[in-house]
Motif scaffolding. Structure first.
Motif, PDB file in Angstrom:
ATOM      1  N   ASP A   1      38.157  38.965  25.115  1.00  0.00           N
ATOM      2  CA  ASP A   1      38.765  40.199  24.634  1.00  0.00           C
ATOM      3  C   ASP A   1      40.274  40.013  24.495  1.00  0.00           C
ATOM      4  O   ASP A   1      40.956  39.625  25.452  1.00  0.00           O
ATOM      5  CB  ASP A   1      38.465  41.329  25.629  1.00  0.00           C
ATOM      6  N   LYS A   2      40.813  40.295  23.329  1.00  0.00           N
ATOM      7  CA  LYS A   2      42.237  40.080  23.074  1.00  0.00           C
ATOM      8  C   LYS A   2      43.123  41.104  23.782  1.00  0.00           C
ATOM      9  O   LYS A   2      44.348  40.996  23.725  1.00  0.00           O
ATOM     10  CB  LYS A   2      42.489  40.052  21.568  1.00  0.00           C
ATOM     11  N   TRP A   3      42.490  42.093  24.430  1.00  0.00           N
ATOM     12  CA  TRP A   3      43.290  43.000  25.252  1.00  0.00           C
ATOM     13  C   TRP A   3      43.948  42.213  26.401  1.00  0.00           C
ATOM     14  O   TRP A   3      45.068  42.544  26.829  1.00  0.00           O
ATOM     15  CB  TRP A   3      42.411  44.106  25.822  1.00  0.00           C
ATOM     16  N   LEU A   4      43.295  41.167  26.876  1.00  0.00           N
ATOM     17  CA  LEU A   4      43.881  40.295  27.887  1.00  0.00           C
ATOM     18  C   LEU A   4      45.160  39.649  27.361  1.00  0.00           C
ATOM     19  O   LEU A   4      46.162  39.540  28.068  1.00  0.00           O
ATOM     20  CB  LEU A   4      42.882  39.221  28.310  1.00  0.00           C
TER      21      LEU A   4
ATOM     22  N   HIS B   1      47.726  45.091  37.656  1.00  0.00           N
ATOM     23  CA  HIS B   1      49.158  44.869  37.446  1.00  0.00           C
ATOM     24  C   HIS B   1      49.672  43.732  38.325  1.00  0.00           C
ATOM     25  O   HIS B   1      50.391  42.835  37.861  1.00  0.00           O
ATOM     26  CB  HIS B   1      49.921  46.163  37.755  1.00  0.00           C
ATOM     27  N   GLN B   2      49.301  43.734  39.599  1.00  0.00           N
ATOM     28  CA  GLN B   2      49.746  42.692  40.513  1.00  0.00           C
ATOM     29  C   GLN B   2      49.157  41.331  40.138  1.00  0.00           C
ATOM     30  O   GLN B   2      49.800  40.291  40.300  1.00  0.00           O
ATOM     31  CB  GLN B   2      49.355  43.057  41.948  1.00  0.00           C
ATOM     32  N   GLU B   3      47.917  41.341  39.617  1.00  0.00           N
ATOM     33  CA  GLU B   3      47.297  40.081  39.197  1.00  0.00           C
ATOM     34  C   GLU B   3      48.021  39.484  37.999  1.00  0.00           C
ATOM     35  O   GLU B   3      48.163  38.258  37.904  1.00  0.00           O
ATOM     36  CB  GLU B   3      45.825  40.315  38.878  1.00  0.00           C
ATOM     37  N   TRP B   4      48.474  40.325  37.084  1.00  0.00           N
ATOM     38  CA  TRP B   4      49.240  39.817  35.944  1.00  0.00           C
ATOM     39  C   TRP B   4      50.528  39.152  36.429  1.00  0.00           C
ATOM     40  O   TRP B   4      50.917  38.080  35.955  1.00  0.00           O
ATOM     41  CB  TRP B   4      49.553  40.948  34.968  1.00  0.00           C
ATOM     42  N   ILE B   5      51.200  39.796  37.378  1.00  0.00           N
ATOM     43  CA  ILE B   5      52.434  39.222  37.923  1.00  0.00           C
ATOM     44  C   ILE B   5      52.142  37.873  38.583  1.00  0.00           C
ATOM     45  O   ILE B   5      52.864  36.887  38.373  1.00  0.00           O
ATOM     46  CB  ILE B   5      53.065  40.189  38.947  1.00  0.00           C
ATOM     47  N   LEU B   6      51.070  37.799  39.351  1.00  0.00           N
ATOM     48  CA  LEU B   6      50.683  36.556  40.022  1.00  0.00           C
ATOM     49  C   LEU B   6      50.342  35.467  39.014  1.00  0.00           C
ATOM     50  O   LEU B   6      50.726  34.296  39.187  1.00  0.00           O
ATOM     51  CB  LEU B   6      49.493  36.827  40.944  1.00  0.00           C
ATOM     52  N   ALA B   7      49.634  35.843  37.947  1.00  0.00           N
ATOM     53  CA  ALA B   7      49.276  34.869  36.903  1.00  0.00           C
ATOM     54  C   ALA B   7      50.533  34.271  36.272  1.00  0.00           C
ATOM     55  O   ALA B   7      50.616  33.054  36.052  1.00  0.00           O
ATOM     56  CB  ALA B   7      48.402  35.535  35.847  1.00  0.00           C
ATOM     57  N   HIS B   8      51.517  35.115  35.997  1.00  0.00           N
ATOM     58  CA  HIS B   8      52.774  34.620  35.418  1.00  0.00           C
ATOM     59  C   HIS B   8      53.496  33.693  36.393  1.00  0.00           C
ATOM     60  O   HIS B   8      54.085  32.678  35.981  1.00  0.00           O
ATOM     61  CB  HIS B   8      53.670  35.799  35.026  1.00  0.00           C
TER      62      HIS B   8
ATOM     63  N   TRP C   1      38.152  41.584  45.640  1.00  0.00           N
ATOM     64  CA  TRP C   1      39.093  40.918  44.737  1.00  0.00           C
ATOM     65  C   TRP C   1      38.302  40.050  43.776  1.00  0.00           C
ATOM     66  O   TRP C   1      37.702  39.049  44.169  1.00  0.00           O
ATOM     67  CB  TRP C   1      40.090  40.057  45.527  1.00  0.00           C
ATOM     68  N   ASN C   2      38.300  40.448  42.518  1.00  0.00           N
ATOM     69  CA  ASN C   2      37.486  39.781  41.511  1.00  0.00           C
ATOM     70  C   ASN C   2      38.211  38.534  41.007  1.00  0.00           C
ATOM     71  O   ASN C   2      39.098  38.619  40.162  1.00  0.00           O
ATOM     72  CB  ASN C   2      37.192  40.739  40.352  1.00  0.00           C
ATOM     73  N   ALA C   3      37.841  37.377  41.564  1.00  0.00           N
ATOM     74  CA  ALA C   3      38.508  36.128  41.202  1.00  0.00           C
ATOM     75  C   ALA C   3      38.326  35.798  39.725  1.00  0.00           C
ATOM     76  O   ALA C   3      39.227  35.263  39.079  1.00  0.00           O
ATOM     77  CB  ALA C   3      37.972  34.987  42.069  1.00  0.00           C
ATOM     78  N   LYS C   4      37.163  36.123  39.178  1.00  0.00           N
ATOM     79  CA  LYS C   4      36.905  35.807  37.777  1.00  0.00           C
ATOM     80  C   LYS C   4      37.867  36.553  36.863  1.00  0.00           C
ATOM     81  O   LYS C   4      38.411  35.982  35.908  1.00  0.00           O
ATOM     82  CB  LYS C   4      35.457  36.170  37.428  1.00  0.00           C
ATOM     83  N   LYS C   5      38.100  37.834  37.149  1.00  0.00           N
ATOM     84  CA  LYS C   5      39.022  38.616  36.332  1.00  0.00           C
ATOM     85  C   LYS C   5      40.436  38.057  36.425  1.00  0.00           C
ATOM     86  O   LYS C   5      41.176  38.031  35.438  1.00  0.00           O
ATOM     87  CB  LYS C   5      38.995  40.081  36.763  1.00  0.00           C
ATOM     88  N   PHE C   6      40.814  37.613  37.624  1.00  0.00           N
ATOM     89  CA  PHE C   6      42.141  37.026  37.773  1.00  0.00           C
ATOM     90  C   PHE C   6      42.275  35.748  36.954  1.00  0.00           C
ATOM     91  O   PHE C   6      43.285  35.509  36.286  1.00  0.00           O
ATOM     92  CB  PHE C   6      42.440  36.729  39.240  1.00  0.00           C
ATOM     93  N   LEU C   7      41.242  34.903  36.996  1.00  0.00           N
ATOM     94  CA  LEU C   7      41.299  33.650  36.246  1.00  0.00           C
ATOM     95  C   LEU C   7      41.353  33.895  34.736  1.00  0.00           C
ATOM     96  O   LEU C   7      41.966  33.128  33.996  1.00  0.00           O
ATOM     97  CB  LEU C   7      40.096  32.777  36.595  1.00  0.00           C
ATOM     98  N   GLN C   8      40.712  34.971  34.273  1.00  0.00           N
ATOM     99  CA  GLN C   8      40.812  35.326  32.862  1.00  0.00           C
ATOM    100  C   GLN C   8      42.262  35.633  32.500  1.00  0.00           C
ATOM    101  O   GLN C   8      42.758  35.209  31.452  1.00  0.00           O
ATOM    102  CB  GLN C   8      39.923  36.532  32.560  1.00  0.00           C
ATOM    103  N   LYS C   9      42.941  36.350  33.368  1.00  0.00           N
ATOM    104  CA  LYS C   9      44.355  36.659  33.143  1.00  0.00           C
ATOM    105  C   LYS C   9      45.187  35.383  33.151  1.00  0.00           C
ATOM    106  O   LYS C   9      46.054  35.176  32.298  1.00  0.00           O
ATOM    107  CB  LYS C   9      44.863  37.631  34.205  1.00  0.00           C
ATOM    108  N   LEU C  10      44.911  34.533  34.134  1.00  0.00           N
ATOM    109  CA  LEU C  10      45.665  33.289  34.268  1.00  0.00           C
ATOM    110  C   LEU C  10      45.520  32.415  33.021  1.00  0.00           C
ATOM    111  O   LEU C  10      46.502  31.865  32.511  1.00  0.00           O
ATOM    112  CB  LEU C  10      45.177  32.533  35.508  1.00  0.00           C
ATOM    113  N   LYS C  11      44.301  32.302  32.526  1.00  0.00           N
ATOM    114  CA  LYS C  11      44.054  31.483  31.334  1.00  0.00           C
ATOM    115  C   LYS C  11      44.772  32.060  30.117  1.00  0.00           C
ATOM    116  O   LYS C  11      45.308  31.308  29.296  1.00  0.00           O
ATOM    117  CB  LYS C  11      42.545  31.395  31.070  1.00  0.00           C
ATOM    118  N   ARG C  12      44.794  33.383  30.001  1.00  0.00           N
ATOM    119  CA  ARG C  12      45.440  33.997  28.832  1.00  0.00           C
ATOM    120  C   ARG C  12      46.957  33.825  28.874  1.00  0.00           C
ATOM    121  O   ARG C  12      47.591  33.555  27.855  1.00  0.00           O
ATOM    122  CB  ARG C  12      45.066  35.478  28.769  1.00  0.00           C
ATOM    123  N   VAL C  13      47.547  33.966  30.045  1.00  0.00           N
ATOM    124  CA  VAL C  13      48.991  33.747  30.174  1.00  0.00           C
ATOM    125  C   VAL C  13      49.335  32.289  29.876  1.00  0.00           C
ATOM    126  O   VAL C  13      50.306  31.994  29.175  1.00  0.00           O
ATOM    127  CB  VAL C  13      49.481  34.126  31.589  1.00  0.00           C
TER     128      VAL C  13
END
Length: 341
Positions: free
Chosen positions: A168-171, A265-272, A312-324
């Motif tokens: 999903d490109k919303w990520l 929001h915090q997961e996005w910050i962590l991914a960055h 804590w959904n690790a899969k969702k976090f990894l999706q964010k990490l990959k997109r960043v």
């Protein structure tokens, strides 16, 4: 690549009334702009934009300038060589039928009015932090759309949108937003709102950059692993020959118990933060496929890990990490979980 994504808004009752009033005004401005454009084309007027703007400025003095410019932009999207029925030709013809009365008429009439009077558009600009009049902002850890309703007057609408899957490109949009907030290097996005069945829906249009991958596994990796007791991310810097160069842990305890929006929001910050570390070290990122997580491979290996990972959904976090990582040109390597420990 240019994309358009859909979302829904949640507003307080009084704010919704202000928005509906604004939507009706700009919808009227779009119709006036379109009719004026047709007149000026018949007269073969050069540079009609100025005359259209002046007419709208006189008729709608309360509309901010950018809303008027956006109304003209929207009007130019309609064909001028054939009749246009705002609200929809099919619905209009249905309403013109004499046999349609009472409740049978109320539904189509309401739908036609929403289509005719229910459009608000604001064209984005990099110089205006992405969009001057309808801007995405973080408010108490939740994504909101700040909508300008007058001179220095704003309302805030909560954005209701979750990624449907890992593609999903919303990520991507969220990753780009977070990057722009942190670096103050903004990208333009256009927002269009629509009224439908009494609810407010929106679309955001923007261009996704396609940066070259600069940081690859040829220089080694930053390996990420999840551990349960206490819950944290293990971050290891590994050379291209497999030698451990450095190691750190990042506690995830602060994420437990947060609302989903605040957690996102915090997961996005962590991914960055992790991607920026990979860039600093000039390395790719290695992650494990947590779908294949087996008992006995993390922390205490049993129910405790599964209970914590439920919060804590690790899969969702990894999706964010990959997109960043994709947006910043960092390669992501998916490894067997056994080799990320």
């Amino acid at each position: 690549m240019f994309v358009s994504l859909q979302f829904k808004l949640e507003l307080k009752k009084e704010d919704k009334e202000k928005l509906i009033n604004l939507v009706r005004k700009q919808s009227s401005a779009i119709r006036v702009a379109y009719n004026t454009l047709k007149e000026l084309e018949k007269e073969k007027t050069k540079n009609p934009h100025t005359q259209i703007y002046q007419r709208l400025r006189q008729l709608f003095p309360e509309l901010p300038t950018k809303y008027i410019d956006s109304a003209i932009y929207k009007a130019k999207q309609y064909p001028t060589d054939k009749p246009v029925v705002f609200g929809g030709k099919r619905l209009f013809e249905k309403l013109c039928k004499n046999h349609l009365t009472g409740k049978a008429r109320e539904g189509p009439k309401k739908q036609w009015k929403e289509l005719r009077q229910g459009t608000l558009i604001s064209i984005g600009s990099k110089a205006d932090k992405g969009n001057r009049l309808t801007r995405f902002e973080d408010l108490n850890g939740q994504l909101h759309l700040r909508i300008t309703t007058g001179h220095r007057e704003f309302i805030y609408a909560k954005v209701l949108r979750e990624p449907s899957n890992s593609k999903d490109k919303w990520l991507t949009f969220m990753a780009m937003l977070m990057e722009s907030w942190q670096t103050q290097s903004y990208f333009p996005y256009t927002v269009e709102l629509k009224l439908r069945d009494g609810e407010v829906y929106g679309s955001v249009s923007f261009e996704i950059p396609t940066p070259e991958v600069k940081y690859t596994k040829e220089n080694g990796v930053i390996a990420i692993d999840t551990n349960a007791s206490p819950i944290h991310l293990a971050v290891a810097e590994v050379s291209k020959t497999g030698e451990l160069l450095s190691y750190q842990t990042i506690s995830l305890r602060r994420l437990l118990g947060l609302s989903q929006n605040s957690k996102d929001h915090q997961e996005w910050i962590l991914a960055h933060q992790i991607v920026d570390l990979a860039i600093e070290k000039g390395k790719a990122i290695a992650i494990g496929n947590l779908k294949k997580l087996k008992r006995g491979m993390r922390g205490d290996g049993k129910a405790k890990l599964r209970k914590i990972l439920h919060q804590w959904n690790a899969k969702k976090f990894l999706q964010k990490l990959k997109r960043v990582a994709m947006l910043k040109g960092v390669e992501v390597v998916e490894a067997n979980p056994a080799y990320t420990s």
